[in-house]
Each structure stands twice: as structure tokens, then as C-alpha cells.
Write a protein that holds these residues in place. Structure first.
Motif, PDB file in Angstrom:
ATOM      1  N   ASN A   2      12.895   2.364  -5.186  1.00  0.00           N
ATOM      2  CA  ASN A   2      11.751   2.842  -6.008  1.00  0.00           C
ATOM      3  C   ASN A   2      11.898   4.106  -6.108  1.00  0.00           C
ATOM      4  N   PHE A  38       8.644   6.226  -5.205  1.00  0.00           N
ATOM      5  CA  PHE A  38       8.433   6.575  -3.827  1.00  0.00           C
ATOM      6  C   PHE A  38       9.416   7.449  -3.090  1.00  0.00           C
ATOM      7  N   TRP A  40       8.087  10.915  -3.816  1.00  0.00           N
ATOM      8  CA  TRP A  40       6.987  11.099  -3.019  1.00  0.00           C
ATOM      9  C   TRP A  40       7.519  11.325  -1.518  1.00  0.00           C
ATOM     10  N   LEU A  87       2.236   3.237   4.784  1.00  0.00           N
ATOM     11  CA  LEU A  87       2.487   2.483   3.845  1.00  0.00           C
ATOM     12  C   LEU A  87       1.649   1.213   4.052  1.00  0.00           C
ATOM     13  N   ALA A 147       0.926   4.450  -0.568  1.00  0.00           N
ATOM     14  CA  ALA A 147       1.434   5.155   0.256  1.00  0.00           C
ATOM     15  C   ALA A 147       0.574   6.576   0.505  1.00  0.00           C
ATOM     16  N   VAL A 195       2.152   2.352  -4.728  1.00  0.00           N
ATOM     17  CA  VAL A 195       3.630   2.102  -4.970  1.00  0.00           C
ATOM     18  C   VAL A 195       3.995   1.235  -6.111  1.00  0.00           C
TER      19      VAL A 195
END
Length: 410
Positions: free
Chosen positions: A346, A349, A352, A361, A366, A384
């Protein structure tokens, strides 16, 4: 730090630079230099936060998380910012331009004021738990001071009182003093300050005002303000280290198989005894990582429950040790393998994670546990699931992952 604090400290250090230089031969030149150095230091102390205009370059919340305290908060990019600020002052301030042409002291003072302003901004932003990465691109790591609350009234009083005392006219001085007192009373009423902290701040303000009245034309009051601020930072740093050791010791005693990777410490205003902590633990053998958010008191005689409630979590806490000086608000656990798999699959993510120091999570969302109870909500929150089938965000800065230790690296 907040921009009020950056401004007050910048004005104070600019005043100290002004009073440390030989005076200009004429009154007009001296007055222009005074205004120039105060303005230059205060502007330099806020200039890096112009990166807020860069936040739209990435979708929320990544734009704010990755671009604020980003490139403009690095040593490398401080130099072009300083040159730009000096150029703007030169172009748009004719009186200052004329003074700089003829006065070596004004030129020296401007260099010092601008240099101190930028250094103060980076240094003061380092002091809290949000963090900075000042050595990028040579070193992309985040550095966290974990010492001082992001809005700190000690700096307001230490630098603000001598600055207010220097304002011409009794009426403006009284208005500004009343505003400062009202801000402190508001902090006290909201239970952001203890009564003892309020009393110390009041005594500090009275002492600085008295010194400024007696030595009106000297730099002693401002030098004392700087010394008090540095001493306060030192006390906060020692208390933070002590609290971090307390928390780590308690967590290790709770679970001998866990490894405490980090303990983030967030201070209360003008209060070195109480701290909000967020711990990060890992147990590789059980494929588990654990985050805890809680409250710690570094003074054994002061239970954590006695700390100011205004900035503490509203959730009930439970004691993690018999002395009740380490209390827990929340505990979250997750799978190390699942965290790493999501990071690899991802890209949103992954971006991030270049900010998150305490990644949580839950329910497809998140969040960074450090900011669980900010007044405007947890600004680090990112769904997410939004990344499924969505193009990866472009231009993600290559800051190091704060939690590389959870992601399988050193």
C-alpha cells in the motif's frame, strides 16, 4: 512550537542582539536598527513555517504530515531562506537599506539576528515530540527532543515581560501585560497549568519586570530571560529522560519478552513533573508489537492522577505499577508481519509511515497515537482503504521511517 512562541522568542533574541552592539551615532539610525533587528529575528523565527503553503502538494493528511516541518526545516535550505529574507528587507525597507549601506554594526547585527532566528526555529521545533529532520538530504532521520510542550508559557513570560516593559507608553504596556496575564489565567482555568506552575510564572514575571525597571537601558533582563529559558529546557530534558526510564522499566517488568523500542514523551505546559507517554514495544518471537498511551509522574510523591487534567486523556487510566506513577489510558497490539505486508503493498500507507512514530491500525484507519487527544482531533488519521485501486501519491519526501525498527530494519 507555535508561532506566538517563535515570535516572542525571536523578538527577545533580536532585542538582545541590538543591545549587545555599539550604538549608532545618530538617533534615527539607532531607532531604525532597533526595529530592523527585532523584525528580522522574529521573521526568521517564523519563516520556515511558510512550508504550510506546500501542504496542498499531497492529498490530506499526507500533505501536512510530510511537507510541514519538511524541506524548509533543514539546515541546507535555511541558507536560501535567509538570503531571501534579507533581500526582502533590503528591497522593501528604504531606511534599513540606507542604514545597512553605511553601518557595519547594522550589517553585523542583521546577520546575527537572521542566523539566530532560523537556528531558534529549528532548535525550538526539535524540543517537542513532533520532531524534525534537519540534516536531510544527508541524513533523513527524524530527531525528537521530547522536552517542551508545543505551546510553552515559560517562554511567553521570560521574553514577553521584558519586551512589554520596553514598549513606549504606559497604556500599551498595561494592555499587553493584561493580555499576558489573561492568557495565563485561561491556562489555569482550563487546568493546563497547576496552581504551583502559575505561581512560579507570576514570580518570574514580577522579577523580570523589576529588573527591567531598574536596568532599563541594559541587556540584563533579556539575558536573564534567555538564561531562564535555557535552564528550563535543561530541567525538562532531565525530567523527560527520567520519566522515559520509569516507563521503560515498568513495561519491561510487565513482559520480560518484549523489547521497548521507543517512549515518546509529551510535556505539560510549565510542568516538568508530569508527562504523556506513548511507548512502542516489539516481541518478534510472537510476531507482535504493542503501543501504549499513558501518564507518568517523575516525582514519586506525586501520583500521576494528580497531574493537570486539561491536557490529559479523558479516558480512565489504570495503574501499571504499585506506586501508581505510571498509568495507562490505551493499549493497542498488532502483527509485525501484517504491518510489513501492508507497508509493502500500500503506497499510501508507505508514505504515511515516513511520518508515523507511533503507528496504530484500527478498523481500516491509520493513526499516530501521539496525537490521540489534540483539540482538533487526530490530524494524522488516514483511511488505509482509500489506497485500493488509487494511484500512488507523487512527490512523497524520502524522510526515513521513524519506525524502521518495526518494519524489519535497524
Amino acid at each position: 512550537m507555535d508561532n506566538i512562541t517563535h515570535s516572542v522568542v525571536g523578538l527577545g533574541v533580536g532585542e538582545l542582539v541590538q543591545r549587545s552592539l555599539p550604538p549608532e551615532p545618530d538617533h534615527a539610525g539607532q531607532r531604525t536598527r532597533h526595529r530592523l533587528l527585532l523584525a528580522a529575528c522574529a521573521l526568521a523565527g517564523n519563516f520556515p513555517d511558510l512550508d504550510l503553503f506546500l501542504t496542498p502538494l499531497l492529498p490530506a493528511p499526507l500533505g501536512y504530515l510530510l511537507n510541514h516541518r519538511g524541506h524548509t526545516h533543514t539546515v541546507l535550505y535555511a541558507l536560501p531562506q535567509a538570503l531571501l529574507l534579507v533581500a526582502l528587507l533590503w528591497l522593501f525597507w528604504p531606511a534599513a537599506r540606507a542604514l545597512l549601506r553605511r553601518s557595519v554594526h547594522a550589517r553585523r547585527g542583521l546577520v546575527l539576528a537572521v542566523g539566530f532566528g532560523f537556528a531558534l526555529h529549528l532548535g525550538m521545533d526539535y524540543l517537542n515530540s513532533y520532531g524534525v529532520h534537519p540534516f536531510y538530504p544527508f541524513d533523513g532521520r527524524w530527531f525528537y527532543g521530547d522536552m517542551v510542550f508545543i505551546i510553552e508559557p515559560v517562554f511567553w513570560v521570560a521574553f514577553g515581560v521584558p519586551l512589554i516593559m520596553a514598549v513606549p507608553g504606559r497604556a500599551p504596556r498595561w494592555v499587553l501585560m493584561a493580555g499576558l496575564a489573561a492568557a495565563l489565567l485561561y491556562f489555569l482555568r482550563k487546568d493546563y497549568l497547576t496552581l504551583a506552575s502559575f505561581a512560579v510564572l507570576l514570580a518570574l514575571g514580577i522579577g523580570l519586570a523589576a529588573l527591567r525597571s531598574v536596568r532599563a537601558h541594559s541587556r540584563w533582563a533579556m539575558a536573564l530571560a534567555l538564561s531562564v529559558s535555557v535552564a528550563f529546557i535543561g530541567v525538562q530534558g532531565a525530567a523527560s529522560a527520567l520519566g522515559r526510564a520509569q516507563v521503560a522499566g515498568v513495561l519491561q517488568a510487565l513482559d520480560g519478552g518484549t523489547r521497548v523500542l521507543d517512549v515518546s514523551m509529551t510535556a505539560f505546559p510549565a510542568q516538568p513533573l508530569c508527562w504523556i507517554f506513548v511507548s512502542v514495544e516489539a516481541n518478534a518471537a510472537q510476531d507482535r508489537y504493542t503501543l501504549r498511551r499513558g501518564l507518568v509522574s517523575v516525582l514519586p510523591l506525586l501520583p500521576a492522577a494528580s497531574c493537570p487534567a486539561g491536557l490529559a486523556d479523558p479516558a480512565p487510566s489504570v495503574a501499571l505499577n504499585g506506586a501508581a506513577d505510571v498509568r495507562q489510558y490505551k493499549q493497542v497490539q498488532g502483527s509485525l508481519a501484517a504491518l510489513r505486508q501492508l507497508k509493502d503493498s500500500n503506497c499510501w500507507f508507505d508514505g504515511w509511515l515516513r511520518f508515523a512514530r507511533a503507528p496504530v491500525l484500527e478498523h481500516g484507519v491509520a493513526t499516530d497515537l501521539r496525537f490521540a487527544t489534540t483539540p482538533r482531533g487526530n490530524f494524522s488519521t488516514m483511511p488505509v482503504a482509500r489506497a485500493d485501486g488509487t494511484a500512488c501519491p507523487g512527490g512523497v519526501p524520502k524522510w526515513d521511517y521513524p519506525r524502521q525498527d518495526l518494519l524489519g530494519g535497524a
